[in-house]
Every structure is written in structure tokens, then in C-alpha cells.
Design a protein around this motif. Structure first.
Motif, mmCIF file in Angstrom:
data_model
loop_
_atom_site.group_PDB
_atom_site.id
_atom_site.type_symbol
_atom_site.label_atom_id
_atom_site.label_comp_id
_atom_site.label_asym_id
_atom_site.label_seq_id
_atom_site.Cartn_x
_atom_site.Cartn_y
_atom_site.Cartn_z
ATOM 1 N N TRP A 61 0.455 -1.093 -43.107
ATOM 2 C CA TRP A 61 0.769 -2.225 -43.996
ATOM 3 C C TRP A 61 2.155 -2.767 -43.693
ATOM 4 N N TRP A 62 3.101 -1.852 -43.516
ATOM 5 C CA TRP A 62 4.476 -2.274 -43.252
ATOM 6 C C TRP A 62 4.541 -3.063 -41.946
ATOM 7 N N ARG A 110 4.506 5.478 -56.236
ATOM 8 C CA ARG A 110 4.074 5.075 -57.582
ATOM 9 C C ARG A 110 4.501 6.079 -58.649
ATOM 10 N N THR A 143 0.282 3.210 -44.981
ATOM 11 C CA THR A 143 1.550 2.612 -45.404
ATOM 12 C C THR A 143 2.263 2.026 -44.194
ATOM 13 N N PHE A 190 10.600 4.509 -44.103
ATOM 14 C CA PHE A 190 9.715 3.385 -43.806
ATOM 15 C C PHE A 190 10.497 2.084 -43.773
ATOM 16 N N GLU A 191 11.423 1.929 -44.710
ATOM 17 C CA GLU A 191 12.238 0.718 -44.701
ATOM 18 C C GLU A 191 13.038 0.609 -43.421
ATOM 19 N N MET A 197 10.910 6.729 -48.835
ATOM 20 C CA MET A 197 10.916 5.262 -48.738
ATOM 21 C C MET A 197 11.934 4.713 -47.729
ATOM 22 N N ARG A 212 19.906 -2.632 -42.251
ATOM 23 C CA ARG A 212 19.288 -1.485 -42.889
ATOM 24 C C ARG A 212 18.109 -0.969 -42.067
ATOM 25 N N GLU A 213 17.348 -1.926 -41.499
ATOM 26 C CA GLU A 213 16.204 -1.487 -40.678
ATOM 27 C C GLU A 213 16.687 -0.700 -39.479
ATOM 28 N N ARG A 246 -5.916 0.912 -50.552
ATOM 29 C CA ARG A 246 -5.337 2.067 -49.866
ATOM 30 C C ARG A 246 -4.774 3.042 -50.885
ATOM 31 N N ASP A 247 -4.652 4.295 -50.406
ATOM 32 C CA ASP A 247 -3.976 5.301 -51.225
ATOM 33 C C ASP A 247 -2.598 5.508 -50.610
ATOM 34 N N LEU A 248 -2.079 6.719 -50.627
ATOM 35 C CA LEU A 248 -0.734 6.942 -50.112
ATOM 36 C C LEU A 248 -0.741 7.559 -48.719
ATOM 37 N N LEU A 303 7.183 0.787 -51.434
ATOM 38 C CA LEU A 303 6.945 1.950 -50.585
ATOM 39 C C LEU A 303 6.946 3.264 -51.367
ATOM 40 N N SER A 334 9.811 12.956 -53.331
ATOM 41 C CA SER A 334 9.078 11.812 -52.796
ATOM 42 C C SER A 334 9.952 10.576 -52.658
ATOM 43 N N TYR A 335 11.073 10.526 -53.383
ATOM 44 C CA TYR A 335 11.960 9.370 -53.279
ATOM 45 C C TYR A 335 12.642 9.296 -51.916
ATOM 46 N N ARG A 363 6.719 -12.174 -47.093
ATOM 47 C CA ARG A 363 6.410 -12.161 -45.663
ATOM 48 C C ARG A 363 5.308 -13.142 -45.301
ATOM 49 N N HIS A 386 13.948 7.914 -60.687
ATOM 50 C CA HIS A 386 15.115 8.740 -60.384
ATOM 51 C C HIS A 386 16.204 7.911 -59.702
ATOM 52 N N GLY A 438 2.205 -4.937 -40.846
ATOM 53 C CA GLY A 438 1.493 -6.211 -40.983
ATOM 54 C C GLY A 438 -0.013 -6.102 -41.062
ATOM 55 N N ARG A 476 2.264 -13.161 -46.514
ATOM 56 C CA ARG A 476 0.948 -12.521 -46.475
ATOM 57 C C ARG A 476 0.253 -12.556 -47.837
ATOM 58 N N ALA A 484 11.659 15.069 -57.292
ATOM 59 C CA ALA A 484 12.344 13.900 -56.739
ATOM 60 C C ALA A 484 12.191 13.783 -55.236
#
Lengths: 277, 697
Positions: free
Chosen positions: B37-38, A12, B34, B371-372, B368, B292-293, B27-29, A9, B364-365, A43, A69, B40, A45, B362
């Protein structure tokens, strides 16, 4: 949730550090794309073949983890994934130990690592016996029962051999798994070994045995265009000429066209081309 | 092991049809993809990826695609967040990452040539080793390419000093399906006006293969400071005052009360020996299967409550101010800024600014985990003139809060306005995501903002960008008919079917520092112009410094239909069609920048080689409002609270000094101009890169 989710996720962010991604220019080789395939595999897929293809792209250089990071341990997770994805193969046959007494030097000459034995003998001031280890000594791809039997045989073979000297990461990993006591050739010239560790980033992750840039597949087995580009990217990350303390590094880096030598000048250099196994 | 490459249909260019390669470029970002995709799903998959390593190979890929009847999608690092590089079924993906050469660097002219596939981090590292920087520092610098920056009109965190990306570009090399290789800008044969459209064309007009960029020496000094304001409106006004004082901060970032609170931005982080109680608790819960979800699921499912809680806890907003460059200039600018902000806000010292600088890449970190956790996170960047900033902020927050937690920071500031960067996190499916975005963009544009500032248009915003461009799209289509007559190049943006027509942007107000003039008669303005060009349009960007603005908004008519382009302070909703629009309508009007009232300073000197001295002043980080040579005398003028301080710095650097004189503005030459030697007696203008004289008709 897959252990690869965080990397899959991510935007990149580690891609400038990955020598395979930078060298090939292939989006599929970025750590993120590799992680995404493994998430899909977990999963249902993506096929196991695709997952294996993705997992074996990694050179295990650790650069992504260093750049991240969050210091995500992607290399370690990919190592585990590769073990889980490897096809089952029988363990290799173990050649007999040369008769006699004296220290044993375990060589991996056929991997392009060159001969260590003469140098070790000179340092020890006495003759040594040479035992040529086969490829896949750790039998990672064997069925668990077969592997256990193989490691027991390895331990029995080298039990009572006296001192066992090792200069190749694959060999060291196998001996550790088999519980065979051994010594690292770097101990015979600590200053040179330390300098090599510094030059080749082997300090990353600690003392040998480890293989930065060893990876799952020798670089020479990749498409020649890819291998040379990756080699250039790897070489660009390492201040040259590179000196290594691990024969696995020597074989892989030389196969990638990097100017690489053993940690003591000229020791064990081989004119043999690297193995393409 | 990677599948071997194979030639693309007689082109000889390395290519692949392997599933592993096609998946990676599908795909891009774009967070929508995203999320999909997550959940399915999967975007359309192209048929083949090709890696040309030269412009000639790019031509062969385009020819091969044409022969096979395939469309072409250009793909850099795939860091776009608007779906511009998303997969197209059956297409050829032209991956630019083997166009990866940097150089040559011209240390005398301060320029560098770089190919389109070079990653930003690699470029900056290469330049830094040689003592230079481009000054372009987007948060995506480690995962975006130079070609992508050009195609999407990127802007970096230091744009208030170094300019947005099109200010940095001196030339563009590209390959167009209709005409082959072309170069526009310095040393180029293509019409100069093509530059306006190639930048921001998002892969629809040509494949950008390389650019020439202006570079700057690494800054000698950097000054950073944080200020806490009690309310957003007061802080916005302080930003405006700093920019209109012509102090040129490199960084000006204002976090709204929610972002200030949630980010803990005003308090230094306590040093700990290990994880705290909250971190240990979070880690323990995360280790439980499925926990966590769910950890984020509840709060993200109640965005209205979450927004109310955040508002309730918020107190004050943080403004980070930063200068960098030559030491003396930084000191003078910082002193003036401190004086200007004194009494308006609580001075928090250098800590907040230095913490931001250390972690600026930092951010962008932080996306994630959302989404998780089963949610979605996204960002929306629009821009508005000062008079509309607070209205846009209020409108977007009100529109989005039913769907997602929303916070905002303001940055990329100009004398005329700034960008508003909204971050939102919510929970739901793609329908929720789409509704949140529709509400946000409708609210922003209705309140007077532009559709996009620097993330590009892509699929995400093309309906609004199309509405914003209106009938001026005819200009884009006309160029596209020349460069890509068969429509080979396919990308998500920048134009498609429009949303309902957007209301025209409201007229500027005095605080915006803009005045409307007739394009044909710019000298008719009653206010003092910041950059008084002889005529409009101003010279192309590569013939002026980044801060020497041409025009902001242009209004005119296309075939009788009214059109307004270039919403203040900067609209990057696709290519820049303002010049085309002005050329269509002799009665077109433009808004141009005015100079704020305040101190002025002027000095006159007679150094040998005055234009060389003038260039040296620009290279010393000074930004005179007046910099010209008349009858052999160098005239240097500054405006704003630091005018005299800048004047003293300039005088010390001019051989023979500068004698103070009454301030007098000077008209700036308009084109066409051509390069000249610094000692050419015909020189009329100078930039950090070189001198210019009037071109022969």
C-alpha cells in the motif's frame, strides 16, 4: 509525506477508545482507516469526496489522542482537513440585534441547546437581550474574502453591545475569529461549571469553548442505527448523567441519546428535538 | 457522514457496498500488504461488508452469500500480521465487531462468556472491574478480537502461567455453512474433537461467534526482575531450568544481545526536562522536506553492515523473570528462582522488568517510522525445543542478515522449549521482503523449529504450514467437508500449496524433557512422566488445567505416508490435527513431558469435602504434580526446588493440615469425563472450574 502517515501505518492501537469505531463496528470509522484515506487523498489515490466522508467521521472527542502512547494530535489534523474539504457555502445572514440596552446573550436554540437567557438574567439580576445566532456563524465554509467580510459584519453588529454572554462552542469560535469580546456563561457559576467540566471530560484540552463529541456533523444526521450505537459508546465513556458547559455538546450528545443536561440543573432545557441540519 | 447501511440481499443484516467501508477491510496488518500500500498498490477489494449482531444473523449472511454465489471472509479487528483476513475480490466480508456482548461472568466457576467481536482491551477492562482477568495479554490486546484469538491460536505475554489461548477456552460457539449453529466444549453437542480443529482454523471451517473462557482473580502480587547473561546459550539454559523446576513464571523474556543493546534494556532511562540532542537533531532533520524518508534509508539499505555493527556493540543479553498471583506462592516461586539464577547472571534488580511491564503494549509504535522511512519491518515467531533453540537462532540470523537488520527475543516458555520472536527491518521492494521471509522460514524449519507459534498462518506461512501438516491435512479436509462442503468460507490460511516437504523434526534430547511413547501404551515410558495420563489422548483442554500437558508431538502414518505433527514445544500451524493422526494409526507414537529430577514433597490429609479442598488449592495458585483423593484421603505432591515451600503453603490451607508422606506419583484420569458436583462420590478429577467424574459409556 502526509501528516496522517503515522496514524495510517499504526496497527490501529487507539481503536478501543474511539466511540464511532466502537459504536458502529465499522472498520472505516477507526482513526487508522480515516488516516489511510487521507494519506491516499494526499497522494491522488482517493477522491476529495471520499476524503471528506472519512474526515467527517471523527467526533473530535480526543479519545484517540489520549489513548495513543505517542499522543498523535489526530483530532487537530482532522479539524484542519475538514476545513480544507468543506464545500464552499455563502456565510449566513446575520439577524439584527434587539434594540435596547443591557447584556446580550447569544443563543443557539435551534441547535437543541435550550434557552440560556432566563438563567443568565437571573444570575445577573437584570434583563438581557437575546440574539439568536444562525447555524454556521463562523462561516468556515465560505470563500476567504466572503468570510472576512462576514466576520467584520459580525464584529460591527456586536460592537457596543456591552457585555456579550455565550454558552455555545460554535458561537464562541465565531466571536473569537471576529475579535468580539465575550464571556462564557460558566463564569456565572464556577463551581457547577467546574463539576460539569470534570464529568464531561471537557477538561481535556483546556477551558471552553471546545466541543468534545461535537464533531463535524451532528450525530443525529448519521444513520439512526449508527447514531444510537455511537451515542451509547460515547455515554459509556462519560460517567452519567453528563453535565455540559457547552451548548454544542448538549445538542450533539442529546441527539445521540446520551442523558445530558446543562451544568446547572434544568437551565435552558428545551423540549424541542435537536436540529438535523 | 457514513453512507447508510442496507440489507444484504434479503438477509436483513446491515451491510455496505460503500468504497470507504470496502477499503477498510481489504487488508489486515500483514506488513507485506502495508508495504505494498505504501508503495502504491492495493489488495483485492471485496464487494460488500456485513455486520451481523447475532448468530442467527451470521447464518443469514452465509445464506445470502451462498445465494449470491459469493465467498465469505471473516474479519475481526484485522490485526493479523499474516494476511489471513486480506481482501478477496467479489467476496462478502463478515465483520464480527457487532458480536460485542460480554457476559455472563460466573464468579463461582471462574468462567466468562464473550462474543467473538469483543476487543481484548474491552474484555480485560470489563473483567478487571469485577476482579478477574483472562490472563491473555498479547501486545495486540487493544486491536484484536476474542474471535481472532481463537481462530489464530493466539498466545499472550503471560502464557507461561496462564497458558496459550486454546488452554483458556472452555467452549466455542460457531456457525458453519454446512450445519448451522454449533457448540463444542462445555455444554456442547458437537463432537469434542472438533475443538482441536476449530481453534486455529482461521475462518475456514466456521464463523466463531463466541467463546466461554476460564478466568482468574486479579493477581495479588507481581514480582519482576532482570538478569544480565554474558551469552545467549547460558541464558537459554537458565530459562529451561526455571520452567523444568516447576516454578511456573508468568513472564520469562530473553532478549538477544542485539535487542538488549538496541533497546537499551539494561539501563534506566535518564529523566530529562526536554528532548535531548539526538531527539532535537532528529526532529530538525525530519522537518526538512523528504528528509524523514531518507533518515532511515541508508542504514536499512546496508543490512549486512548494520548487523555487523549491532553485533559489535552488543554485550550480554537480558532475561526478565516475572511471577504473579497469590502472594505466598509468588514469594516462594521468586525465592526459588533467585536461588536458581544466583551465580549464573548479574542481578539487575526489579528495574528492567518493571520498565518492560510498563511499556509492554507500546512495542507496536516502533514499526511505523520504519515504513515512513521507506523500509519494512516485520516479526517472525517460531518455536523450538530447548535442544534446538540456539541452532534455530543462529540459522535464522544467518539467513536474514543479508536482507534486514535482525534481532530476537525468546518468550512463551514451556518446560519443553520456547518461542523465538525475530524482528527484522530492511529496505527494498516486495521481492526483497519475500526473499527475506523465504530464507527465514526455510532456515527455521530446517533447524527444527515449527512454522508459527502464535501469529497464525495466513497467506504468509500457509505453504510451510501445509508442508508441516503433510498428509494429516486429510483430517482437516474431512471436517471441512462436513462444516463447509461448498467451500463458502475463504481466508488466507491455514493451508494451501505446500513448499517442498519439510524434514521431520529431530528426535528430542534429554534437555527437552520429553520422551517418546506408544500412544496405545503411554505407561511404557522409562522416565518419570510429568503428567502420567491413564491413556492418550489426555482429556480435552477444558477438562484439565492449562499446565497439565497432554502430548507434544505425535508421529504416525496416513495411508502409509509418514507424518509428524506438533513440533515441540507448541506448533500453532493451523488446527491441531494430532488427535486425528493418532486415531488414524494404531502404531502412532507421541512425545510426552517428563519430570525433571529434583526435590519432591508429598502430604496427606483428611479434610471434609476433599475434592473441594483440592480445587481450592488450584485456585490458590498452587500447581501440584499430584492432586488426588484416595479412600477419602487428599494426596498433594509437589516437585522442584520450591516443593517444600509449596507444600507448607498447601498444608496451611487444608483443614486439619497435610502430614508429610513419601512422594508417590498418581495416574491422571483420561476420558471420557463429565461434570460433577464437588461432593459427588464419583469425582475422579478437579480443575479450577469444577469437578469431573467418568462419563457413562
Amino acid at each position: 509525506m502526509s501528516e496522517f502517515s503515522t496514524c495510517a501505518l499504526c496497527p490501529r492501537l487507539c481503536r478501543p477508545a474511539c466511540p464511532v469505531a466502537v459504536g458502529t463496528g465499522r472498520e472505516a470509522a477507526t482513526p487508522t482507516a480515516i488516516a489511510a484515506v487521507l494519506v491516499d487523498w494526499s497522494r491522488g489515490r482517493a477522491s476529495e469526496a471520499l476524503a471528506r466522508e472519512a474526515a467527517t467521521l471523527c467526533l473530535d472527542c480526543g479519545a484517540c489522542q489520549e489513548h495513543c502512547h505517542l499522543h498523535e494530535p489526530l483530532p487537530e489534523r482532522l479539524r484542519a482537513a475538514r476545513r480544507a474539504l468543506r464545500p464552499v457555502r455563502p456565510p449566513p445572514a446575520l439577524p439584527p440585534l434587539p434594540p435596547g440596552e443591557g447584556p446580550v446573550v447569544v443563543e443557539r436554540i435551534d441547535a437543541g441547546a435550550g434557552a440560556l437567557a432566563p438563567w443568565v438574567a437571573a444570575r445577573l439580576g437584570r434583563p438581557v437581550r437575546v440574539w439568536s445566532a444562525p447555524d454556521g456563524l463562523a462561516a468556515d465554509e465560505a470563500a476567504p474574502r466572503d468570510r472576512a467580510a462576514h466576520l467584520a459584519a459580525l464584529a460591527a453588529l456586536l460592537a457596543g453591545a456591552g457585555e456579550v454572554w455565550v454558552g455555545h462552542g460554535d458561537v464562541a469560535e465565531a466571536l473569537v475569529a471576529a475579535g468580539v469580546a465575550h464571556r462564557w456563561v460558566g463564569e456565572l457559576d464556577p463551581a457547577a461549571a467546574a463539576a460539569a467540566v470534570a464529568s464531561c471530560r471537557c477538561g481535556l484540552g483546556g477551558a471552553p469553548p471546545l466541543a468534545c463529541c461535537g464533531g463535524a456533523e451532528p450525530l443525529a444526521s448519521h444513520h439512526p442505527a449508527d447514531a444510537s450505537r455511537v451515542g451509547r459508546a460515547v455515554g459509556a465513556r462519560l460517567p452519567g448523567p453528563v453535565r455540559v458547559v457547552d451548548g454544542r455538546c448538549l445538542a450533539h450528545l442529546r441527539g445521540a441519546g446520551v442523558d445530558v443536561r446543562w451544568f446547572t440543573d434544568g437551565v435552558g432545557e428545551s423540549d424541542e428535538p435537536p436540529s438535523t441540519e | 457522514m457514513l453512507a447508510p447501511m442496507m440489507p444484504l440481499q434479503a438477509s436483513g443484516v446491515d451491510a455496505s457496498t460503500a468504497e470507504i467501508d470496502l477499503r477498510a477491510v481489504a487488508r489486515d496488518l500483514w506488513p507485506r500488504d502495508t508495504l505494498a500500500w505504501w508503495l502504491g498498490g492495493a489488495p483485492p477489494r471485496p464487494d460488500v461488508v456485513a455486520w451481523p449482531s447475532t448468530a442467527a444473523e451470521v447464518e443469514r449472511v452465509l445464506a445470502a452469500a451462498r445465494a449470491e454465489g459469493r465467498r465469505v471472509v471473516t474479519y475481526g479487528a484485522g490485526s493479523g500480521v499474516a494476511g489471513g483476513a486480506r481482501g478477496v475480490a467479489g467476496a462478502v466480508v463478515l465483520d464480527t465487531k457487532r458480536l460485542d456482548r460480554i457476559g455472563p461472568l460466573d464468579p463461582d466457576r471462574w468462567t466468562v462468556d464473550v462474543e467473538a467481536g469483543v476487543l481484548g482491551e474491552h474484555l480485560e477492562r470489563w473483567l478487571a472491574a469485577r476482579g478477574f482477568t483472562v490472563g491473555h495479554s498479547p501486545s495486540s490486546i487493544s486491536c484484536s478480537t476474542v474471535g481472532g484469538w481463537a481462530a489464530a491460536r493466539s498466545a499472550g505475554q503471560f502464557s507461561s502461567k496462564y497458558g496459550v489461548f486454546e488452554d483458556m477456552v472452555l467452549a466455542v460457539d460457531a456457525v458453519a455453512p454446512g450445519i448451522g449453529a454449533l457448540r463444542v466444549g462445555e455444554g456442547g453437542e458437537a463432537p469434542p474433537e472438533w475443538m482441536d480443529q476449530l481453534l486455529g482454523s482461521e475462518g475456514r471451517l466456521a464463523v466463531i461467534t463466541g467463546v466461554r473462557l476460564r478466568v482468574w482473580p486479579l493477581p495479588e502480587r507481581r514480582w519482576l526482575r532482570g538478569y544480565r547473561f554474558t551469552d545467549l546459550a547460558g541464558a537459554v539454559d537458565a530459562m529451561r531450568a526455571l520452567l523444568q523446576a516447576e516454578l511456573w513464571p508468568a513472564v520469562l523474556r530473553l532478549y538477544d544481545p542485539v535487542d538488549t543493546r538496541i533497546g537499551g534494556r539494561t539501563r534506566p532511562k535518564k529523566a530529562r526536562r526536554g528532548p535531548g540532542v539526538v531527539e532535537r537533531l532528529r526532529a530538525a532533520i525530519s522537518a526538512l522536506p523528504g528528509a524523514r524518508e531518507r533518515l532511515l534509508a541508508l542504514p536499512l539499505s546496508l543490512p549486512g553492515l548494520l548487523n555487523d555493527l549491532a553485533d559489535g556493540l552488543a554485550s550480554g543479553c537480558l532475561l526478565i523473570v516475572g511471577f504473579e498471583g497469590e502472594g505466598e506462592v509468588v514469594d516462594a516461586s521468586a525465592a526459588a528462582a533467585e536461588a536458581l539464577l544466583a551465580g549464573r547472571a548479574e542481578d539487575l534488580g526489579p528495574g528492567p522488568g518493571e520498565r518492560w511491564y510498563a511499556s509492554r503494549h507500546a512495542v507496536s509504535y516502533k514499526l511505523m517510522p520504519i515504513f515512513e522511512g521507506g523500509g519494512f519491518a516485520d516479526t517472525m515467531e517460531v518455536a523450538a525445543p530447548w535442544s534446538r533453540v540456539v541452532a534455530v537462532y543462529d540459522a535464522v540470523r544467518a539467513a536474514v542478515r543479508p536482507y534486514a537488520l535482525v534481532m530476537c527475543h525468546l518468550s512463551h516458555a514451556y518446560p519443553e522449549g520456547c518461542s523465538l520472536y525475530f524482528s527484522f527491518a530492511g529496505r527494498g521492494d516486495l521481492n526483497t521482503y519475500d526473499r527475506a521471509w523465504r530464507a527465514a522460514l526455510d532456515a527455521a524449519t530446517a533447524a527444527g523449529a515449527t512454522t508459527t507459534h502464535h501469529h497464525g498462518v495466513g497467506r504468509l506461512k500457509r505453504a510451510w504450514a501445509t508442508a508441516e501438516a503433510g498428509p494429516a491435512i486429510a483430517g482437516f479436509e474431512a471436517l471441512r467437508a462436513q462444516l463447509d462442503p461448498e467451500g463458502l468460507l475463504s481466508a488466507g490460511g491455514p493451508f494451501g500449496a505446500p513448499v517442498a516437504a519439510l524434514p521431520p523434526p529431530p528426535p528430542p534430547e534429554p534437555v527437552d524433557g520429553l520422551v517418546a511413547v506408544a500412544v496405545a501404551r503411554p505407561g511404557g515410558a522409562e522416565a518419570e512422566l510429568a503428567w502420567p495420563w491413564e491413556r492418550l489422548p489426555a482429556p480435552p483442554r477444558w477438562q484439565r488445567a492449562p499446565w497439565q500437558v497432554g502430548w507434544t508431538e505425535v508421529r504416525g502414518a496416513v495411508a502409509g505416508q509418514p507424518c509428524a505433527l506438533g513440533r515441540a514445544p507448541r506448533s500453532a500451524a493451523g488446527p491441531d490435527l494430532r488427535g486425528w493422526l493418532a486415531g488414524q494409526d494404531p502404531d502412532a507414537t507421541a512425545t510426552i513431558s517428563t519430570a525433571a529430577p529434583g526435590p519432591r514433597w508429598m502430604g496427606i490429609g483428611r479434610p471434609p469435602q476433599p475434592w473441594a479442598v483440592a480445587q481450592a488449592l488450584l485456585r490458590a495458585d498452587l500447581r501440584p504434580a499430584v492432586l488426588t483423593v484416595v479412600d477419602g484421603a487428599l494426596r498433594v505432591g509437589f516437585r522442584g526446588p520450591a516443593a517444600e515451600a509449596f507444600g507448607r503453603i498447601a498444608a496451611a490451607q487444608v483443614p486439619g493440615g497435610l502430614a508429610p508422606a513419601p512422594y508417590e506419583a498418581a495416574p491422571l484420569p483420561a476420558g471420557p469425563l463429565e461434570p460433577a458436583a464437588l461432593d459427588d462420590p464419583a469425582v475422579v478429577w478437579v480443575t479450577p472450574q469444577g469437578a469431573l467424574r467418568r462419563a457413562a459409556p
